[in-house]
Design a protein around this motif. Structure first.
Motif, PDB file in Angstrom:
ATOM      1  N   PHE A 277       0.835  -1.205   0.000  1.00 48.35           N
ATOM      2  CA  PHE A 277       0.000   0.000   0.000  1.00 48.35           C
ATOM      3  C   PHE A 277       0.872   1.259   0.000  1.00 48.35           C
ATOM      4  CE2 PHE A 277      -2.844   3.255   1.608  1.00 48.35           C
ATOM      5  CZ  PHE A 277      -4.040   2.950   0.972  1.00 48.35           C
ATOM      6  N   ILE A 278       1.942   1.235   0.805  1.00 45.58           N
ATOM      7  CA  ILE A 278       2.856   2.376   0.826  1.00 45.58           C
ATOM      8  C   ILE A 278       3.555   2.521  -0.524  1.00 45.58           C
ATOM      9  CG2 ILE A 278       5.025   3.235   1.805  1.00 45.58           C
ATOM     10  CD1 ILE A 278       4.163   2.290   4.491  1.00 45.58           C
ATOM     11  N   VAL A 279       4.025   1.392  -1.088  1.00 42.98           N
ATOM     12  CA  VAL A 279       4.702   1.444  -2.389  1.00 42.98           C
ATOM     13  C   VAL A 279       3.755   1.963  -3.464  1.00 42.98           C
ATOM     14  CG1 VAL A 279       5.746   0.043  -4.206  1.00 42.98           C
ATOM     15  CG2 VAL A 279       6.387  -0.342  -1.826  1.00 42.98           C
ATOM     16  N   THR A 280       2.496   1.511  -3.433  1.00 44.66           N
ATOM     17  CA  THR A 280       1.509   1.978  -4.414  1.00 44.66           C
ATOM     18  C   THR A 280       1.277   3.476  -4.273  1.00 44.66           C
ATOM     19  OG1 THR A 280       0.395  -0.170  -4.392  1.00 44.66           O
ATOM     20  CG2 THR A 280      -0.839   1.685  -5.277  1.00 44.66           C
ATOM     21  N   MET A 281       1.180   3.942  -3.039  1.00 45.85           N
ATOM     22  CA  MET A 281       0.995   5.377  -2.815  1.00 45.85           C
ATOM     23  C   MET A 281       2.202   6.156  -3.324  1.00 45.85           C
ATOM     24  SD  MET A 281      -1.208   7.588  -1.601  1.00 45.85           S
ATOM     25  CE  MET A 281      -2.284   6.783  -0.413  1.00 45.85           C
ATOM     26  N   GLY A 345      12.142  -0.967   7.673  1.00 40.76           N
ATOM     27  CA  GLY A 345      11.836  -0.460   6.342  1.00 40.76           C
ATOM     28  C   GLY A 345      10.474   0.193   6.241  1.00 40.76           C
ATOM     29  N   VAL A 346       9.437  -0.517   6.686  1.00 39.82           N
ATOM     30  CA  VAL A 346       8.081   0.000   6.494  1.00 39.82           C
ATOM     31  C   VAL A 346       7.824   1.205   7.406  1.00 39.82           C
ATOM     32  CG1 VAL A 346       6.891  -1.456   8.205  1.00 39.82           C
ATOM     33  CG2 VAL A 346       5.698  -0.752   6.121  1.00 39.82           C
ATOM     34  N   THR A 347       8.393   1.197   8.617  1.00 36.63           N
ATOM     35  CA  THR A 347       8.213   2.343   9.516  1.00 36.63           C
ATOM     36  C   THR A 347       8.925   3.578   8.974  1.00 36.63           C
ATOM     37  OG1 THR A 347       8.070   0.851  11.428  1.00 36.63           O
ATOM     38  CG2 THR A 347       8.523   3.178  11.876  1.00 36.63           C
ATOM     39  N   GLY A 348      10.158   3.390   8.525  1.00 37.92           N
ATOM     40  CA  GLY A 348      10.902   4.518   7.971  1.00 37.92           C
ATOM     41  C   GLY A 348      10.250   5.096   6.739  1.00 37.92           C
ATOM     42  N   CYS A 381      12.697  -3.175   3.059  1.00 36.07           N
ATOM     43  CA  CYS A 381      11.615  -4.171   3.049  1.00 36.07           C
ATOM     44  C   CYS A 381      11.823  -5.177   1.927  1.00 36.07           C
ATOM     45  CB  CYS A 381      10.255  -3.499   2.857  1.00 36.07           C
ATOM     46  SG  CYS A 381       9.754  -2.378   4.166  1.00 36.07           S
ATOM     47  N   MET A 382      12.202  -4.676   0.759  1.00 34.62           N
ATOM     48  CA  MET A 382      12.274  -5.529  -0.422  1.00 34.62           C
ATOM     49  C   MET A 382      13.412  -6.539  -0.352  1.00 34.62           C
ATOM     50  SD  MET A 382      11.468  -2.899  -3.560  1.00 34.62           S
ATOM     51  CE  MET A 382       9.843  -2.184  -3.803  1.00 34.62           C
ATOM     52  N   VAL A 383      14.573  -6.129   0.171  1.00 35.82           N
ATOM     53  CA  VAL A 383      15.737  -7.016   0.110  1.00 35.82           C
ATOM     54  C   VAL A 383      15.889  -7.895   1.338  1.00 35.82           C
ATOM     55  CG1 VAL A 383      16.980  -5.379  -1.345  1.00 35.82           C
ATOM     56  CG2 VAL A 383      17.383  -5.354   1.122  1.00 35.82           C
ATOM     57  N   GLY A 384      15.252  -7.551   2.447  1.00 40.02           N
ATOM     58  CA  GLY A 384      15.481  -8.340   3.651  1.00 40.02           C
ATOM     59  C   GLY A 384      14.268  -8.659   4.482  1.00 40.02           C
ATOM     60  N   GLY A 385      13.087  -8.181   4.083  1.00 41.96           N
ATOM     61  CA  GLY A 385      11.891  -8.370   4.891  1.00 41.96           C
ATOM     62  C   GLY A 385      10.984  -9.468   4.404  1.00 41.96           C
ATOM     63  N   SER A 386       9.681  -9.228   4.523  1.00 31.08           N
ATOM     64  CA  SER A 386       8.700 -10.265   4.186  1.00 31.08           C
ATOM     65  C   SER A 386       8.655 -10.568   2.696  1.00 31.08           C
ATOM     66  CB  SER A 386       7.311  -9.833   4.668  1.00 31.08           C
ATOM     67  OG  SER A 386       6.868  -8.675   3.984  1.00 31.08           O
ATOM     68  N   GLN A 432      -4.079  18.190   3.458  1.00 31.37           N
ATOM     69  CA  GLN A 432      -4.840  17.072   2.915  1.00 31.37           C
ATOM     70  C   GLN A 432      -3.920  15.933   2.490  1.00 31.37           C
ATOM     71  OE1 GLN A 432      -7.472  18.584  -0.148  1.00 31.37           O
ATOM     72  NE2 GLN A 432      -8.286  20.174   1.206  1.00 31.37           N
ATOM     73  N   TRP A 433      -2.750  16.276   1.949  1.00 33.28           N
ATOM     74  CA  TRP A 433      -1.767  15.250   1.622  1.00 33.28           C
ATOM     75  C   TRP A 433      -1.228  14.591   2.891  1.00 33.28           C
ATOM     76  CZ3 TRP A 433      -1.163  13.146  -2.949  1.00 33.28           C
ATOM     77  CH2 TRP A 433      -1.462  13.872  -4.109  1.00 33.28           C
ATOM     78  N   THR A 434      -1.084  15.354   3.975  1.00 29.87           N
ATOM     79  CA  THR A 434      -0.638  14.787   5.249  1.00 29.87           C
ATOM     80  C   THR A 434      -1.598  13.711   5.728  1.00 29.87           C
ATOM     81  OG1 THR A 434       0.386  16.897   5.889  1.00 29.87           O
ATOM     82  CG2 THR A 434      -0.034  15.312   7.646  1.00 29.87           C
ATOM     83  N   LEU A 435      -2.896  13.993   5.616  1.00 33.05           N
ATOM     84  CA  LEU A 435      -3.905  13.022   6.036  1.00 33.05           C
ATOM     85  C   LEU A 435      -3.816  11.747   5.204  1.00 33.05           C
ATOM     86  CD1 LEU A 435      -6.383  12.190   7.652  1.00 33.05           C
ATOM     87  CD2 LEU A 435      -7.809  13.460   6.011  1.00 33.05           C
ATOM     88  N   VAL A 436      -3.704  11.899   3.892  1.00 31.44           N
ATOM     89  CA  VAL A 436      -3.642  10.733   3.009  1.00 31.44           C
ATOM     90  C   VAL A 436      -2.396   9.902   3.273  1.00 31.44           C
ATOM     91  CG1 VAL A 436      -3.278  10.037   0.605  1.00 31.44           C
ATOM     92  CG2 VAL A 436      -5.071  11.660   1.157  1.00 31.44           C
ATOM     93  N   PHE A 437      -1.245  10.562   3.368  1.00 29.19           N
ATOM     94  CA  PHE A 437      -0.001   9.826   3.596  1.00 29.19           C
ATOM     95  C   PHE A 437       0.032   9.232   5.002  1.00 29.19           C
ATOM     96  CE2 PHE A 437       2.476  12.473   0.219  1.00 29.19           C
ATOM     97  CZ  PHE A 437       1.852  11.747  -0.780  1.00 29.19           C
ATOM     98  N   GLY A 438      -0.632   9.880   5.958  1.00 31.73           N
ATOM     99  CA  GLY A 438      -0.735   9.318   7.302  1.00 31.73           C
ATOM    100  C   GLY A 438      -1.539   8.025   7.306  1.00 31.73           C
ATOM    101  N   ILE A 439      -2.620   8.006   6.537  1.00 32.05           N
ATOM    102  CA  ILE A 439      -3.414   6.778   6.389  1.00 32.05           C
ATOM    103  C   ILE A 439      -2.557   5.669   5.790  1.00 32.05           C
ATOM    104  CG2 ILE A 439      -5.356   5.746   5.143  1.00 32.05           C
ATOM    105  CD1 ILE A 439      -6.768   8.480   5.359  1.00 32.05           C
ATOM    106  N   ALA A 440      -1.777   6.006   4.767  1.00 37.26           N
ATOM    107  CA  ALA A 440      -0.905   5.021   4.124  1.00 37.26           C
ATOM    108  C   ALA A 440       0.115   4.464   5.119  1.00 37.26           C
ATOM    109  CB  ALA A 440      -0.197   5.653   2.928  1.00 37.26           C
ATOM    110  N   ALA A 441       0.686   5.331   5.950  1.00 39.63           N
ATOM    111  CA  ALA A 441       1.681   4.886   6.934  1.00 39.63           C
ATOM    112  C   ALA A 441       1.073   3.920   7.943  1.00 39.63           C
ATOM    113  CB  ALA A 441       2.281   6.097   7.650  1.00 39.63           C
ATOM    114  N   ILE A 442      -0.138   4.213   8.401  1.00 40.15           N
ATOM    115  CA  ILE A 442      -0.803   3.334   9.369  1.00 40.15           C
ATOM    116  C   ILE A 442      -1.109   1.976   8.744  1.00 40.15           C
ATOM    117  CG2 ILE A 442      -2.923   3.010  10.711  1.00 40.15           C
ATOM    118  CD1 ILE A 442      -2.944   6.070  11.131  1.00 40.15           C
ATOM    119  N   ILE A 443      -1.629   2.001   7.521  1.00 45.15           N
ATOM    120  CA  ILE A 443      -1.943   0.750   6.824  1.00 45.15           C
ATOM    121  C   ILE A 443      -0.677  -0.063   6.572  1.00 45.15           C
ATOM    122  CG2 ILE A 443      -2.807  -0.215   4.633  1.00 45.15           C
ATOM    123  CD1 ILE A 443      -4.789   2.098   4.525  1.00 45.15           C
ATOM    124  N   GLY A 444       0.453   0.618   6.374  1.00 50.92           N
ATOM    125  CA  GLY A 444       1.700  -0.090   6.136  1.00 50.92           C
ATOM    126  C   GLY A 444       2.324  -0.669   7.393  1.00 50.92           C
TER     127      GLY A 444
END
Length: 487
Positions: A277-281, A345-348, A381-386, A432-444
């Motif tokens: 979801f973060i990568v897609t965003m 990775g995902v938190t950063g 995330c890509m080279v060492g995570g899930s 408004q972008w802060t809200l959207v990217f914040g949602i993405a961070a939580i989902i990630g």
């Protein structure tokens, strides 16, 4: 005393994580490297035809080319989120079973078919836009979704048959280079070409032609597994097969029920949903954000998107070797390495994405270091995570696991550009972008916490296959004395 059919401890060492092969591994640049490089190159080209639509839409909906005869369609911009997400509508359905089909029947020719379909559909976009506007482009993107949704799990079949345990992070990173390299080329080249006399249609035809050239290379040099490769050395073949502890020519029914009831598999699936979801965003909306929110022009936009990705490649090399080093030198168990790389990775990436919205417009170039951090953490995330944990559970059924995770990831990921359309009604408004990217961070971040709790590095009994004694003896006769010893 070792007997015929037993593994030589000098060749294969049990380090508490898996079996690590200690014998000769064949040439330094072996056939396994060529196969993974080929699939990485193909993944990069095909992925670029997916992600470059964000920049292309800026050129399609406004006059960017120095050639005033290049057509543009302002009305398409009204539904830009729908255009960008439409490729996911079909891809998620085809991912579910394509990995299974590739495992059963071989993936080489299926990969060729899907890559060819993607090239044709992508090259049809200029014609479709002139005939059907938004609907025409969406139809092309839907066809691309069929191709790309099938392609990704099929390449996991190649990885499951060719990548030894000891090289998963490094070889996985080769595939990541394909993706990151495609982002660099697609963003930098698309921006330049869109402003040139050949305009945005020229960018589409150039990348479509590259896609076609790769199909020819794959038809000539791609192979399903080491057993069918005509020129692989005996040493390299044994290295791969002993490390993976499996026979690639053996057919085992897909254990669907056991896969779907495995807690470790669900840890991978959920974390993939979040990180995807973060990568897609990032891939679909960052160009819109820096262009409309921070007032970058299309050339600056290409620089802001391409430079961070370029820097992340160098960082990725370090992280890939670091991950394998930590494992092979027993500093971290495989499972703990996966946990650390995924969570960091995902938190950063999520936090960097949110912080980028606080950059003042009058100093908008300050956003580039934050974009660099986003790419850096996404690479972790890509080279060492899930992303590679499925191979730990079962190399043989990794394609099935990633097919399921890809389906569900795309089902959730298609909402990323739609959320932007729903929430960001004024794309110059940073809050408004802060809200959207914040949602993405939580989902990630949230599902990655679950992955940390349930992750495993143990080969699952439903995904395990050890060569029977008669096969071991046959291999030992083939002068593979470093992995199998005779009394």
């Amino acid at each position: 005393m070792a007997t015929e059919g037993t593994l030589n401890t000098e060749a294969v060492q049990d380090n508490g994580f898996d079996f690590l092969y200690k014998g000769p591994k064949g040439p330094k640049i072996g056939r396994r490297h060529i196969q993974i490089l080929l699939t990485a190159f193909g993944t990069g080209i095909i992925f670029s035809t997916k992600t470059m639509i964000s920049l292309l839409l800026l050129a399609i909906t406004s006059q960017q080319s120095s050639n005033k005869n290049i057509p543009y369609y302002p009305s398409i911009g009204v539904n830009s989120g729908m255009v960008m997400s439409s490729i996911l509508w079909t891809s998620m359905f085809f991912q579910l079973f394509s990995g299974h089909v590739g495992k059963e029947y071989g993936s080489k020719w299926l990969i060729l078919a899907t890559a060819s379909l993607n090239a044709v559909a992508f090259c049809m976009i200029p014609t479709a836009a002139s005939i059907g506007g938004t609907t025409g482009i969406i139809v092309c993107r839907l066809i691309q979704g069929v191709a790309q949704g099938s392609y990704t799990p099929l390449t996991a079949c190649i990885g499951g048959a060719w990548i030894p345990v000891e090289e998963r992070s490094r070889m996985g990173y080769i595939g990541t280079i394909g993706i990151t390299g495609s982002i660099i080329v697609a963003t930098l080249v698309t921006g330049i070409i869109a402003e040139s006399p050949i305009g945005w249609p020229g960018a589409i035809y150039i990348f479509g032609a590259l896609n076609g050239c790769w199909c020819i290379l794959w038809a000539l040099f791609g192979y399903n597994n080491p057993d069918v490769h005509p020129s692989i050395t005996v040493e390299e073949k044994m290295y791969i097969k002993t490390s993976l502890q499996q026979e690639t020519l053996t057919k085992i029914p897909t254990p669907w029920v056991k896969i779907f009831t495995s807690i470790g598999v669900w840890g991978i699936i959920l974390s993939q949903i979040g990180s995807n979801f973060i990568v897609t965003m990032l891939s679909t909306e960052n160009s819109q954000f820096v262009s409309l929110g921070l007032k970058f022009d299309i050339s600056e936009n290409a620089l802001a998107s391409g430079l961070p990705t370029l820097l992340s490649i160098a960082c990725g090399v370090v992280m890939a070797f670091l991950s394998d080093y930590l494992i092979t030198h027993k500093i971290l168990r495989i499972v703990n390495a996966r946990r650390c790389f995924q969570m960091i990775g995902v938190t950063g990436a999520g936090l960097s994405l949110v912080l980028s919205t606080f950059v003042p417009k009058e100093h908008h170039y300050w956003v580039i270091p934050l974009l660099c951090l986003e790419s850096f953490f996404t690479m972790a995330c890509m080279v060492g995570g899930s992303d590679i944990s499925g191979y730990d559970l079962s190399p043989m059924f990794a394609s099935v696991i990633y097919g399921v995770s890809g389906t569900l990831s795309d089902a959730v990921g298609l909402f990323a550009p739609l959320i932007v359309d729903w929430v960001v009604y004024d794309k110059s408004n940073s809050s408004q972008w802060t809200l959207v990217f914040g949602i993405a961070a939580i989902i990630g971040i949230t599902p990655s916490i679950f992955f940390v709790l349930v992750a495993s590095d143990k080969r699952q009994e439903w995904g395990d296959y050890h060569a029977p004694p008669e096969n071991i003896r046959r291999l030992s006769i083939s002068s593979i004395t470093h992995a199998v010893v005779k009394e």
